[in-house]
Write a protein that holds these residues in place. Structure first.
Motif, PDB file in Angstrom:
ATOM      1  N   GLN A   1       0.818  -1.211   0.000  1.00 26.57           N
ATOM      2  CA  GLN A   1       0.000   0.000   0.000  1.00 26.57           C
ATOM      3  C   GLN A   1       0.852   1.262   0.000  1.00 26.57           C
ATOM      4  O   GLN A   1       0.472   2.289  -0.573  1.00 26.57           O
ATOM      5  CB  GLN A   1      -0.928  -0.008   1.222  1.00 26.57           C
ATOM      6  CG  GLN A   1      -1.947   1.119   1.236  1.00 26.57           C
ATOM      7  CD  GLN A   1      -2.911   1.065   0.063  1.00 26.57           C
ATOM      8  OE1 GLN A   1      -3.488   0.009  -0.217  1.00 26.57           O
ATOM      9  NE2 GLN A   1      -3.082   2.177  -0.641  1.00 26.57           N
ATOM     10  N   VAL A   2       2.012   1.205   0.648  1.00 24.85           N
ATOM     11  CA  VAL A   2       2.907   2.367   0.691  1.00 24.85           C
ATOM     12  C   VAL A   2       3.370   2.731  -0.717  1.00 24.85           C
ATOM     13  O   VAL A   2       3.379   3.905  -1.110  1.00 24.85           O
ATOM     14  CB  VAL A   2       4.124   2.072   1.600  1.00 24.85           C
ATOM     15  CG1 VAL A   2       5.127   3.221   1.546  1.00 24.85           C
ATOM     16  CG2 VAL A   2       3.670   1.841   3.030  1.00 24.85           C
TER      17      VAL A   2
ATOM     18  N   GLY B   1       2.880   6.078  -5.782  1.00 20.79           N
ATOM     19  CA  GLY B   1       2.641   6.208  -7.220  1.00 20.79           C
ATOM     20  C   GLY B   1       1.388   6.998  -7.527  1.00 20.79           C
ATOM     21  O   GLY B   1       1.374   7.859  -8.415  1.00 20.79           O
ATOM     22  N   THR B   2       0.319   6.744  -6.778  1.00 18.02           N
ATOM     23  CA  THR B   2      -0.939   7.465  -7.003  1.00 18.02           C
ATOM     24  C   THR B   2      -0.786   8.950  -6.724  1.00 18.02           C
ATOM     25  O   THR B   2      -1.303   9.793  -7.462  1.00 18.02           O
ATOM     26  CB  THR B   2      -2.046   6.872  -6.115  1.00 18.02           C
ATOM     27  OG1 THR B   2      -2.133   5.463  -6.336  1.00 18.02           O
ATOM     28  CG2 THR B   2      -3.380   7.514  -6.437  1.00 18.02           C
ATOM     29  N   GLN B   3      -0.053   9.287  -5.636  1.00 22.36           N
ATOM     30  CA  GLN B   3       0.150  10.690  -5.297  1.00 22.36           C
ATOM     31  C   GLN B   3       0.899  11.437  -6.393  1.00 22.36           C
ATOM     32  O   GLN B   3       0.620  12.605  -6.677  1.00 22.36           O
ATOM     33  CB  GLN B   3       0.913  10.801  -3.971  1.00 22.36           C
ATOM     34  CG  GLN B   3       1.322  12.207  -3.571  1.00 22.36           C
ATOM     35  CD  GLN B   3       0.140  13.145  -3.364  1.00 22.36           C
ATOM     36  OE1 GLN B   3      -0.993  12.706  -3.252  1.00 22.36           O
ATOM     37  NE2 GLN B   3       0.407  14.443  -3.315  1.00 22.36           N
ATOM     38  N   ILE B   4       1.867  10.778  -7.039  1.00 22.60           N
ATOM     39  CA  ILE B   4       2.612  11.410  -8.138  1.00 22.60           C
ATOM     40  C   ILE B   4       1.660  11.797  -9.264  1.00 22.60           C
ATOM     41  O   ILE B   4       1.694  12.921  -9.782  1.00 22.60           O
ATOM     42  CB  ILE B   4       3.710  10.464  -8.666  1.00 22.60           C
ATOM     43  CG1 ILE B   4       4.844  10.336  -7.643  1.00 22.60           C
ATOM     44  CG2 ILE B   4       4.259  10.958  -9.997  1.00 22.60           C
ATOM     45  CD1 ILE B   4       5.602  11.604  -7.375  1.00 22.60           C
ATOM     46  N   PHE B   5       0.763  10.884  -9.644  1.00 25.87           N
ATOM     47  CA  PHE B   5      -0.149  11.164 -10.751  1.00 25.87           C
ATOM     48  C   PHE B   5      -1.159  12.244 -10.385  1.00 25.87           C
ATOM     49  O   PHE B   5      -1.558  13.041 -11.227  1.00 25.87           O
ATOM     50  CB  PHE B   5      -0.856   9.877 -11.183  1.00 25.87           C
ATOM     51  CG  PHE B   5       0.034   8.932 -11.934  1.00 25.87           C
ATOM     52  CD1 PHE B   5       0.187   9.050 -13.304  1.00 25.87           C
ATOM     53  CD2 PHE B   5       0.752   7.951 -11.278  1.00 25.87           C
ATOM     54  CE1 PHE B   5       1.016   8.199 -14.011  1.00 25.87           C
ATOM     55  CE2 PHE B   5       1.588   7.092 -11.967  1.00 25.87           C
ATOM     56  CZ  PHE B   5       1.725   7.214 -13.338  1.00 25.87           C
ATOM     57  N   PHE B   6      -1.567  12.273  -9.110  1.00 29.44           N
ATOM     58  CA  PHE B   6      -2.477  13.324  -8.666  1.00 29.44           C
ATOM     59  C   PHE B   6      -1.787  14.681  -8.675  1.00 29.44           C
ATOM     60  O   PHE B   6      -2.274  15.647  -9.267  1.00 29.44           O
ATOM     61  CB  PHE B   6      -2.987  13.025  -7.250  1.00 29.44           C
ATOM     62  CG  PHE B   6      -4.222  12.172  -7.213  1.00 29.44           C
ATOM     63  CD1 PHE B   6      -5.367  12.554  -7.888  1.00 29.44           C
ATOM     64  CD2 PHE B   6      -4.253  10.989  -6.498  1.00 29.44           C
ATOM     65  CE1 PHE B   6      -6.510  11.778  -7.861  1.00 29.44           C
ATOM     66  CE2 PHE B   6      -5.389  10.203  -6.463  1.00 29.44           C
ATOM     67  CZ  PHE B   6      -6.519  10.594  -7.145  1.00 29.44           C
ATOM     68  N   SER B   7      -0.649  14.763  -7.999  1.00 26.44           N
ATOM     69  CA  SER B   7      -0.026  16.072  -7.778  1.00 26.44           C
ATOM     70  C   SER B   7       0.621  16.638  -9.032  1.00 26.44           C
ATOM     71  O   SER B   7       0.777  17.852  -9.152  1.00 26.44           O
ATOM     72  CB  SER B   7       1.011  15.984  -6.649  1.00 26.44           C
ATOM     73  OG  SER B   7       2.096  15.151  -7.008  1.00 26.44           O
TER      74      SER B   7
END
Length: 651
Positions: free
Chosen positions: A320-321, A326-332
């Motif tokens: 999950q970490v 990875g998800t935060q990179i695509f969001f931000s």
């Protein structure tokens, strides 16, 4: 007569190139995108170039460019650096092992963030088009453009609600005492308790002059005034999605005011937007620094900061970490929305977008990390004041912006000043992300209309229609059930899955359909040197695998949407949510099948015909078929030799 025309047009093209040598910003038309084929492989007739030059003199609108290159940098900073950097990254960092979280985060920056960020900017700069027409580079996959338009439209629709809430809180910040700091308001209930002292519950009772004797059981059932202000006053929330209830007229006026601000930021195009972002993108940093200086001087700030950065190495073994990183990179990084492509399309053709991508990535991620110190110094103070562990007060998303932080500032001296500072920062952080998103959407729409359909004030009218349509949809989010509608949009329409799906196909189309080496050659034409091969490897193999891996993880670990972990959405609510998600994701395969079915010939002939790029007129000005692009591989950025204009004339 024909020869004279050709000679004149040849001179015109050479004049353009001479002006480019002098460093002037040359506008590029978006009205003449009808030249088929590739400039790399075959001869281009002089007549074709002449037609392109003649078109420019027939009154068609020319594509705007940034007045200064810094306008582009500031616009990208304003768009990509938003609320997620302040309210999502710090929480993820604390939740996923503190400083250890930076290891997967930095790794995903180089595996996915920078490669796709650079890809979108470079693609827009090369094609001089918005998020739809940019896929003329491989017309069969134009569905990618429609998908990004759907996603950014949904984002523009629901994201502005956060600004409306922030604007409402900003107005209320001018009251003393702050309305969310007391329990004597009409919206408060009998369970409202202003002061929580859990540490004094050791003996089973707590005594204070305001509430008399309270048992720990009664204290546990108490509600904070900030939660009651948020749920009972701001949202006035109903019991479920099926109970929309009445509209909140105060919130509706705040929403209208924010949309008016967005309209007047965007209506004149990049010439006005490029100036406004100098304030909206930089002032939040001033506020962040002020809040940090104030935060670190408060009791408990050190404990909060250590809670934020202290590494927990065992977390690296949890899947999950890595998924969160990875998800935060695509969001931000605001990837997959098409707005970065639109911003890049207003660059000079020879702008060094390769350097820009690294600079912007550093600013984006640096802001996320820096804001964590601001947030956790304040949360540490709040935990110290309440006598609880920091994990009890750490929040993410709207919970941090509208519950945790307002509660913290209510405990400070001169609370209204700090509250106003925080919410003006929140408003500006979201405002530039919002109006750049609207700019990207409007750019994509206007690029669909050829120059011969140009009409005066068409941009102003298009922006007005876009803002009005989004405002009408937003009215469903200012009702008593509006929070449930907002969460549906947030969870499904622009979720991690839709962005990852979009990013995966962008890499596949550029690397495998158009050709990674070929696109690297095109970039070399623009910036004068070839980027490091790492970019090509990422586009071809690494980044698509990362995107698809995280996408499948999200799909396999899907959980139904809930509100506050209590209210479970009805089945028909989930159906609406999946319709929002699939409305963008299906654009790509449906468009591909439709185009292939409508073409003639064998499958191979259809494929070759539909994947042949459709070039714009600016390519005829800047690109020459007989230039040896491979010779640019020896040039490196920043050297004198790459300052030479490579292509003298298309004739």
């Amino acid at each position: 007569m024909e020869k004279s025309s050709l000679d004149a047009d040849c001179c015109a093209l050479n004049t353009v190139l001479v002006e480019e040598k002098k460093g002037h910003l040359i506008p590029n038309g978006n009205a003449h995108q009808g030249v088929n084929g590739t400039l790399n492989g075959g001869p281009i007739s002089a007549a074709t170039g002449a037609i392109s030059a003649v078109e420019k003199r027939q009154g068609y609108p020319e594509r705007e460019t940034w007045t200064r290159q810094m306008d582009f940098i500031m616009s990208c900073v304003g768009f990509a650096v938003g609320l997620g950097n302040v309210w999502r990254f710090p929480y993820l960092c604390y939740k996923n092992g503190g400083g250890v979280f930076l290891i997967p985060y930095v790794l995903f920056i180089f595996l996915g963030g920078i490669p796709i960020f650079f890809l979108e900017i470079a693609l827009g700069q090369f094609m001089k088009a918005g998020s739809i027409n940019v896929w003329n580079i491989a017309p069969l996959f134009k569905g990618l453009g429609y998908a990004s338009m759907v996603i950014v439209f949904f984002c523009n629709t629901y994201y502005i609600m956060v600004l409306a809430w922030g604007f409402y809180y900003f107005i209320k910040s001018f009251n003393s005492p702050l309305p969310w700091s007391t329990c004597d308001n009409p919206w408060n209930t009998e369970n409202c308790i202003e002061i929580f002292r859990h540490g004094e519950c050791l003996n089973g009772t707590i005594v204070n002059s305001t509430f008399g004797n309270l048992t720990c059981e009664e204290l546990a059932n108490g509600r904070s005034p900030i939660i009651e202000f948020w749920e009972n006053k701001v949202l006035n929330i109903s019991d479920g999605l099926d109970q929309p209830g009445a509209m909140n007229w105060e919130l509706t006026l705040c929403l209208l005011a924010v949309w008016v601000m967005v309209y007047f930021c965007v209506w004149k195009g990049v010439k006005s937007t490029g100036k406004i972002v100098y304030f909206t993108a930089t002032f939040p940093y001033v506020v962040l620094i002020i809040l940090l200086v104030r935060g670190v001087t408060l009791p408990g700030a050190y404990d909060g900061i250590m809670y934020y950065v202290k590494p927990n190495w065992s977390k690296l073994g949890e899947a999950q970490v890595w998924i969160d990183a990875g998800t935060q990179i695509f969001f931000s990084y605001a990837i997959g929305l098409g707005a970065l492509t639109a911003l890049g399309s207003y660059n000079r053709f020879n702008n060094d977008c390769y350097k820009d991508a690294f600079v912007l990535a550093f600013i984006n991620s640096g802001t996320s990390f820096f804001s964590g110190f601001v947030v956790f110094s304040i949360l540490g103070f709040m935990a110290s004041e309440q006598g609880v562990d920091i994990s009890k007060v750490a929040e993410s998303g709207p919970g941090l912006a509208f519950i945790a932080y307002p509660k913290a500032v209510s405990l400070m001296p001169v609370a209204p000043v700090w509250a106003a500072l925080f919410f003006i920062m929140l408003l500006l952080l979201g405002l530039d992300s919002q109006f750049v998103g609207v700019e990207g959407f409007v750019t994509g729409i206007l690029d669909l209309f050829p120059g011969k359909y140009y009409m005066r004030y068409q941009r102003e009218i298009a922006v007005a229609i876009c803002c009005l349509l989004c405002f009408i949809i937003d009215l469903s989010m200012v009702t008593q059930g509006g929070m449930y509608v907002f969460q549906l949009f947030d969870y499904y329409s622009a979720s991690g899955m839709t962005l990852l799906w979009q990013a995966f196909w962008e890499c596949v189309v550029v690397a495998w359909v158009y050709g990674a080496d070929r696109f690297m050659d095109d970039i070399a034409r623009m910036i004068g040197y070839r980027p490091f091969p790492w970019m090509k490897w990422c586009w071809s193999f690494i980044t698509p695998c990362v995107c698809m891996g995280i996408f499948l993880f999200h799909l396999l670990n899907y959980k139904p949407l809930t509100y506050n972990n209590v209210y479970v959405y009805p089945w028909w609510g989930e159906v609406i949510g999946w319709c929002l998600a699939l409305s963008s994701m299906l654009c790509i395969p449906v468009s591909l099948v439709y185009k292939l079915a409508g073409a003639k010939g064998t499958f191979r002939e259809r494929w070759e015909s539909l994947t042949k790029p459709v070039w714009g007129g600016h390519h005829l000005e800047y690109m020459a078929p007989d230039t040896d692009i491979k010779s640019l591989a020896s040039l490196s950025p920043g050297t004198e030799e790459n300052k030479v204009i490579i292509f003298e004339s298309v004739m």
